[in-house]
Design a protein around this motif. Sequence first.
Motif, PDB file in Angstrom:
ATOM      1  N   CYS A 270       0.832  -1.205   0.000  1.00  0.00           N
ATOM      2  CA  CYS A 270       0.000   0.000   0.000  1.00  0.00           C
ATOM      3  C   CYS A 270       0.866   1.255   0.000  1.00  0.00           C
ATOM      4  CB  CYS A 270      -0.935   0.000   1.217  1.00  0.00           C
ATOM      5  SG  CYS A 270      -2.253  -1.234   1.137  1.00  0.00           S
ATOM      6  N   GLN A 271       1.911   1.238   0.821  1.00  0.00           N
ATOM      7  CA  GLN A 271       2.838   2.366   0.854  1.00  0.00           C
ATOM      8  C   GLN A 271       3.518   2.553  -0.496  1.00  0.00           C
ATOM      9  OE1 GLN A 271       4.395   4.633   3.200  1.00  0.00           O
ATOM     10  NE2 GLN A 271       2.432   4.423   4.244  1.00  0.00           N
ATOM     11  N   SER A 272       3.930   1.460  -1.100  1.00  0.00           N
ATOM     12  CA  SER A 272       4.602   1.520  -2.396  1.00  0.00           C
ATOM     13  C   SER A 272       3.686   2.111  -3.462  1.00  0.00           C
ATOM     14  CB  SER A 272       5.048   0.113  -2.800  1.00  0.00           C
ATOM     15  OG  SER A 272       5.666   0.121  -4.067  1.00  0.00           O
ATOM     16  N   ALA A 273       2.427   1.718  -3.444  1.00  0.00           N
ATOM     17  CA  ALA A 273       1.467   2.247  -4.416  1.00  0.00           C
ATOM     18  C   ALA A 273       1.291   3.746  -4.237  1.00  0.00           C
ATOM     19  CB  ALA A 273       0.130   1.527  -4.267  1.00  0.00           C
ATOM     20  N   MET A 274       1.232   4.197  -2.982  1.00  0.00           N
ATOM     21  CA  MET A 274       1.083   5.622  -2.721  1.00  0.00           C
ATOM     22  C   MET A 274       2.288   6.410  -3.209  1.00  0.00           C
ATOM     23  SD  MET A 274      -0.883   5.893   0.929  1.00  0.00           S
ATOM     24  CE  MET A 274      -0.890   7.668   0.815  1.00  0.00           C
ATOM     25  N   ALA A 277       2.182   6.605  -7.027  1.00  0.00           N
ATOM     26  CA  ALA A 277       1.146   7.537  -7.482  1.00  0.00           C
ATOM     27  C   ALA A 277       1.567   8.990  -7.262  1.00  0.00           C
ATOM     28  CB  ALA A 277      -0.162   7.247  -6.763  1.00  0.00           C
ATOM     29  N   LEU A 278       2.129   9.268  -6.087  1.00  0.00           N
ATOM     30  CA  LEU A 278       2.518  10.638  -5.754  1.00  0.00           C
ATOM     31  C   LEU A 278       3.634  11.146  -6.651  1.00  0.00           C
ATOM     32  CD1 LEU A 278       2.306  13.104  -3.905  1.00  0.00           C
ATOM     33  CD2 LEU A 278       3.896  11.974  -2.336  1.00  0.00           C
ATOM     34  N   PHE A 279       4.576  10.268  -7.004  1.00  0.00           N
ATOM     35  CA  PHE A 279       5.750  10.700  -7.739  1.00  0.00           C
ATOM     36  C   PHE A 279       5.694  10.360  -9.231  1.00  0.00           C
ATOM     37  CE2 PHE A 279       7.734   9.968  -3.379  1.00  0.00           C
ATOM     38  CZ  PHE A 279       7.543  11.282  -3.010  1.00  0.00           C
ATOM     39  N   ASN A 280       4.530   9.949  -9.705  1.00  0.00           N
ATOM     40  CA  ASN A 280       4.366   9.642 -11.131  1.00  0.00           C
ATOM     41  C   ASN A 280       4.026  10.935 -11.872  1.00  0.00           C
ATOM     42  OD1 ASN A 280       3.645   8.737 -13.670  1.00  0.00           O
ATOM     43  ND2 ASN A 280       2.592   6.911 -12.911  1.00  0.00           N
ATOM     44  N   ASN A 281       5.039  11.573 -12.422  1.00  0.00           N
ATOM     45  CA  ASN A 281       4.837  12.876 -13.069  1.00  0.00           C
ATOM     46  C   ASN A 281       3.855  12.824 -14.232  1.00  0.00           C
ATOM     47  OD1 ASN A 281       6.450  14.415 -11.422  1.00  0.00           O
ATOM     48  ND2 ASN A 281       8.297  14.128 -12.643  1.00  0.00           N
ATOM     49  N   SER A 282       3.839  11.712 -14.952  1.00  0.00           N
ATOM     50  CA  SER A 282       2.962  11.610 -16.114  1.00  0.00           C
ATOM     51  C   SER A 282       1.489  11.533 -15.724  1.00  0.00           C
ATOM     52  CB  SER A 282       3.341  10.394 -16.961  1.00  0.00           C
ATOM     53  OG  SER A 282       3.130   9.191 -16.235  1.00  0.00           O
ATOM     54  N   LEU A 283       1.211  11.171 -14.464  1.00  0.00           N
ATOM     55  CA  LEU A 283      -0.174  11.058 -13.996  1.00  0.00           C
ATOM     56  C   LEU A 283      -0.454  12.014 -12.834  1.00  0.00           C
ATOM     57  CD1 LEU A 283      -0.627   7.164 -14.140  1.00  0.00           C
ATOM     58  CD2 LEU A 283      -1.412   8.869 -15.793  1.00  0.00           C
ATOM     59  N   LYS A 284       0.283  13.102 -12.781  1.00  0.00           N
ATOM     60  CA  LYS A 284       0.162  14.052 -11.674  1.00  0.00           C
ATOM     61  C   LYS A 284      -1.258  14.599 -11.561  1.00  0.00           C
ATOM     62  CE  LYS A 284       2.150  17.918 -12.403  1.00  0.00           C
ATOM     63  NZ  LYS A 284       3.225  18.908 -12.669  1.00  0.00           N
ATOM     64  N   ASN A 319      -9.861   4.851 -12.944  1.00  0.00           N
ATOM     65  CA  ASN A 319      -9.093   4.233 -14.026  1.00  0.00           C
ATOM     66  C   ASN A 319      -7.868   5.050 -14.412  1.00  0.00           C
ATOM     67  OD1 ASN A 319     -10.950   2.146 -14.132  1.00  0.00           O
ATOM     68  ND2 ASN A 319     -12.192   3.119 -15.735  1.00  0.00           N
ATOM     69  N   ALA A 320      -7.908   6.342 -14.157  1.00  0.00           N
ATOM     70  CA  ALA A 320      -6.765   7.201 -14.507  1.00  0.00           C
ATOM     71  C   ALA A 320      -5.594   6.996 -13.561  1.00  0.00           C
ATOM     72  CB  ALA A 320      -7.191   8.664 -14.505  1.00  0.00           C
ATOM     73  N   CYS A 321      -5.861   6.533 -12.331  1.00  0.00           N
ATOM     74  CA  CYS A 321      -4.797   6.332 -11.326  1.00  0.00           C
ATOM     75  C   CYS A 321      -4.364   4.876 -11.324  1.00  0.00           C
ATOM     76  CB  CYS A 321      -5.284   6.761  -9.951  1.00  0.00           C
ATOM     77  SG  CYS A 321      -5.498   8.527  -9.791  1.00  0.00           S
ATOM     78  N   ILE A 322      -3.556   4.514 -12.284  1.00  0.00           N
ATOM     79  CA  ILE A 322      -3.187   3.109 -12.488  1.00  0.00           C
ATOM     80  C   ILE A 322      -2.230   2.568 -11.431  1.00  0.00           C
ATOM     81  CG2 ILE A 322      -3.589   3.272 -14.974  1.00  0.00           C
ATOM     82  CD1 ILE A 322      -0.565   3.544 -15.339  1.00  0.00           C
ATOM     83  N   ASP A 323      -1.689   3.433 -10.582  1.00  0.00           N
ATOM     84  CA  ASP A 323      -0.756   2.957  -9.555  1.00  0.00           C
ATOM     85  C   ASP A 323      -1.475   2.296  -8.382  1.00  0.00           C
ATOM     86  OD1 ASP A 323       1.852   3.861 -10.608  1.00  0.00           O
ATOM     87  OD2 ASP A 323       0.922   5.827 -10.471  1.00  0.00           O
ATOM     88  N   PHE A 324      -2.767   2.537  -8.240  1.00  0.00           N
ATOM     89  CA  PHE A 324      -3.531   1.939  -7.144  1.00  0.00           C
ATOM     90  C   PHE A 324      -4.272   0.695  -7.613  1.00  0.00           C
ATOM     91  CE2 PHE A 324      -3.493   6.421  -5.585  1.00  0.00           C
ATOM     92  CZ  PHE A 324      -2.898   6.182  -4.348  1.00  0.00           C
ATOM     93  N   ASP A 325      -4.398  -0.284  -6.682  1.00  0.00           N
ATOM     94  CA  ASP A 325      -5.326  -1.383  -6.900  1.00  0.00           C
ATOM     95  C   ASP A 325      -6.430  -1.264  -5.850  1.00  0.00           C
ATOM     96  OD1 ASP A 325      -4.307  -2.372  -4.478  1.00  0.00           O
ATOM     97  OD2 ASP A 325      -2.992  -3.823  -5.451  1.00  0.00           O
ATOM     98  N   ALA A 326      -7.298  -2.255  -5.763  1.00  0.00           N
ATOM     99  CA  ALA A 326      -8.470  -2.161  -4.889  1.00  0.00           C
ATOM    100  C   ALA A 326      -8.090  -1.979  -3.419  1.00  0.00           C
ATOM    101  CB  ALA A 326      -9.349  -3.397  -5.051  1.00  0.00           C
TER     102      ALA A 326
END
Length: 342
Positions: A270-274, A277-284, A319-326
């Motif tokens: 969960c921490q890794s996903a966060m 997501a936070l540092f993914n510049n292409s999906l900021k 769907n836009a936040c591909i770094d997270f799962d359920a």
Amino acid sequence: MSYTVYSSERLRKTAADAETKALLYLMNFRDDSPEMNFFIVDFFNDVTGMDRMGKKLWDVQSKATKNASAKEIGRELVTLFKNFLSEFTFVDYVIFMGGVPGTFRKDSSKNLFDVTNINEKAFSSVREGLMEESKAKEYIDNSFITDKNIDEFLKLVWFVVDDKLPQDYIKKIIKDYPSIIPSDSILIAIFNEIRNKQSELKNTIVEGVTIDKISDVLKYGRELNSHEIRLLVLQRILNTDPLSKGIPEPFMEVYSHYPVERRKMLLEQCQSAMCRALFNNSLKQAYWALIDNVYTSIIHNPGKNIDDIVDLIPDDVLNACIDFDAISLKYFVAKIMEGISQ
């Protein structure tokens, strides 16, 4: 190719505020702001933007004074001119100013302009001030202080007149999501915290240091990066550190049902996903849109649990936040819930 540092300095609060505004101008107010990852403090100049791989530099000299004469403005250009003459190449040379005389600009409505918008008499004074100050500096070889070099340099300079309050520079980071913008007092506190972090970087002495390539500057720890600034803003808005360790209380329902031997792995994932997501510049933008949606849903539905809030998130946002799962999404929602409840 090499570069030697001269004239690093400690500043008064007013000047420090101007430097922080200059940093946030680089980070958020330019078309090429997304290219900048690092902001180097008091090394090449007051603030210098640098790309992720340390190949490109954007140079900024800040001047807090609102009523400086044209000649004084010319004098302030000396460090930019020094860098123009150096072996390093800079994408842009910017002087960030608190104000200019009424007779300085041809079109006073323009707060971003080049020398073509400077009145002839004021331009002559700027040029004179730069010439005099350059000759007074021991670190500039007088043989390079020529009419040709001065004129070539001045054609490249961008003049920026600060017309914003500190809180406006923080609002720009989250401008697309007005529902999560806090009060001006919180925004000013965030600005001050960034300013203090920026000032702390000046505690190390770099005067006389020579580097052979741009990326060598990172050895001296004089940088802030866009990720840590956005994280700081997020922490203050949510009243919690989204990357802090521990189990948010609203997540206990999920955590307690998970096999004991796999709980540590669950939290790490969960921490890794966060982090991703936070540092993914292409999906900021997608990440901030998710925060906006979750934050708003929690505020408007205080009695809802994690699953309820997740169900309220539109599919296109999810769907836009591909770094997270359920599961990691539920953890993320729980962190926001925990911060809001504090």
